[in-house]
Design an enzyme around this catalytic site. Sequence first.
Site, PDB file in Angstrom:
ATOM      1  N   GLN B  19       0.829  -1.217   0.000  1.00  0.00           N
ATOM      2  CA  GLN B  19       0.000   0.000   0.000  1.00  0.00           C
ATOM      3  C   GLN B  19       0.857   1.258   0.000  1.00  0.00           C
ATOM      4  O   GLN B  19       0.366   2.355  -0.241  1.00  0.00           O
ATOM      5  CB  GLN B  19      -0.941  -0.004   1.211  1.00  0.00           C
ATOM      6  CG  GLN B  19      -0.248   0.075   2.553  1.00  0.00           C
ATOM      7  CD  GLN B  19      -1.179  -0.151   3.734  1.00  0.00           C
ATOM      8  OE1 GLN B  19      -1.618  -1.267   3.971  1.00  0.00           O
ATOM      9  NE2 GLN B  19      -1.497   0.911   4.444  1.00  0.00           N
ATOM     10  N   CYS B  25      -5.288   0.202   3.410  1.00  0.00           N
ATOM     11  CA  CYS B  25      -5.427  -1.227   3.728  1.00  0.00           C
ATOM     12  C   CYS B  25      -6.875  -1.678   3.597  1.00  0.00           C
ATOM     13  O   CYS B  25      -7.152  -2.795   3.149  1.00  0.00           O
ATOM     14  CB  CYS B  25      -4.921  -1.502   5.140  1.00  0.00           C
ATOM     15  SG  CYS B  25      -5.752  -0.524   6.403  1.00  0.00           S
ATOM     16  N   HIS B 162      -6.371  -1.796  11.381  1.00  0.00           N
ATOM     17  CA  HIS B 162      -5.782  -2.245  10.113  1.00  0.00           C
ATOM     18  C   HIS B 162      -6.704  -3.302   9.502  1.00  0.00           C
ATOM     19  O   HIS B 162      -7.428  -4.003  10.221  1.00  0.00           O
ATOM     20  CB  HIS B 162      -4.378  -2.821  10.397  1.00  0.00           C
ATOM     21  CG  HIS B 162      -3.592  -3.169   9.193  1.00  0.00           C
ATOM     22  ND1 HIS B 162      -3.472  -2.346   8.101  1.00  0.00           N
ATOM     23  CD2 HIS B 162      -2.862  -4.292   8.907  1.00  0.00           C
ATOM     24  CE1 HIS B 162      -2.716  -2.928   7.183  1.00  0.00           C
ATOM     25  NE2 HIS B 162      -2.327  -4.104   7.647  1.00  0.00           N
TER      26      HIS B 162
END
Lengths: 74, 214
Positions: B19, B25, B162
């Site tokens: 990324q 993400c 995340h």
Amino acid sequence: EAHSEEYNLRHLHFQNATKRHAYLNAFSTAPQSAKYGINQFSDLSQKEFRDLYLRASADRAPLFPGLKRTETER
Amino acid sequence: LPARFDWRDKAVVAPVQNQQACGSCWAFSVVGAMQSVHAIDGSQLAQLSVQQVLDCSFQNEGCNGGSPLRALNWLKQTKVKLVSQSEYPYKAKTGICHFFSQSHGGVALKNFTTHYFSGQEEAMKGQLVEHGPLAAIVDAVSWQDYLGGIIQHHCSSQRSNHAVLVVGYDTTGDIPYWIVQNSWGTTWGNEGYVYIKIGGNICGIADSVAAVFL
């Protein structure tokens, strides 16, 4: 450049990272257990790392209706 | 359920992505699930555009962050077709949304489910085997220093930050673990993957888990 302000800052982050590694690795010596150490993120502060890479937000999800709900869950 | 299951063995998981310095993400996890399920449904494994989700999923904030659930809701409600990565390549920064005509090819999301599997990771294994790779959110603070192996400790749940893709599990060894694809490139972790102990909702892996239907 060596001993520039930026250099000293990154060096400090590295030093903090090695302290974290010692703490994280102390938990388990099992061979398969996770290992922690120097990687591409080691010269970032924890805040820099979080601000750059940890940007997902969580929405609450319903409990999977698999198991019978206990009285408390009901 | 088999003792070990890994969708990579069936060649339906795309390569690990990076990324870069962009908080995307949440888009990688959703697109990763869709391209795998598209391949499981019989199509050629093709990488779909993460940038399209990043730019166009307006309830999210591009590189400043987002939620896999909001991205899935947007995909389901708009019936937007994700085009190939080559047509709309990743730039690691939020851009202007590119629109495509309805007749343009692509992959649309029909539906999705999302559940809290804490205490029911056995059932989560079943979802993985039945529906394909799962988009999940985790607490990845300690992953900054991760080199490899199975994470078992000091990884909280209920503080997710995340998003990742669960592609398999392995319960044949002493410590059963999830096989999780991350989006930080192949030089991080186990060639871009992280292993998380099954049971105890380590890192919050079971907090909010989505399966997609195309």
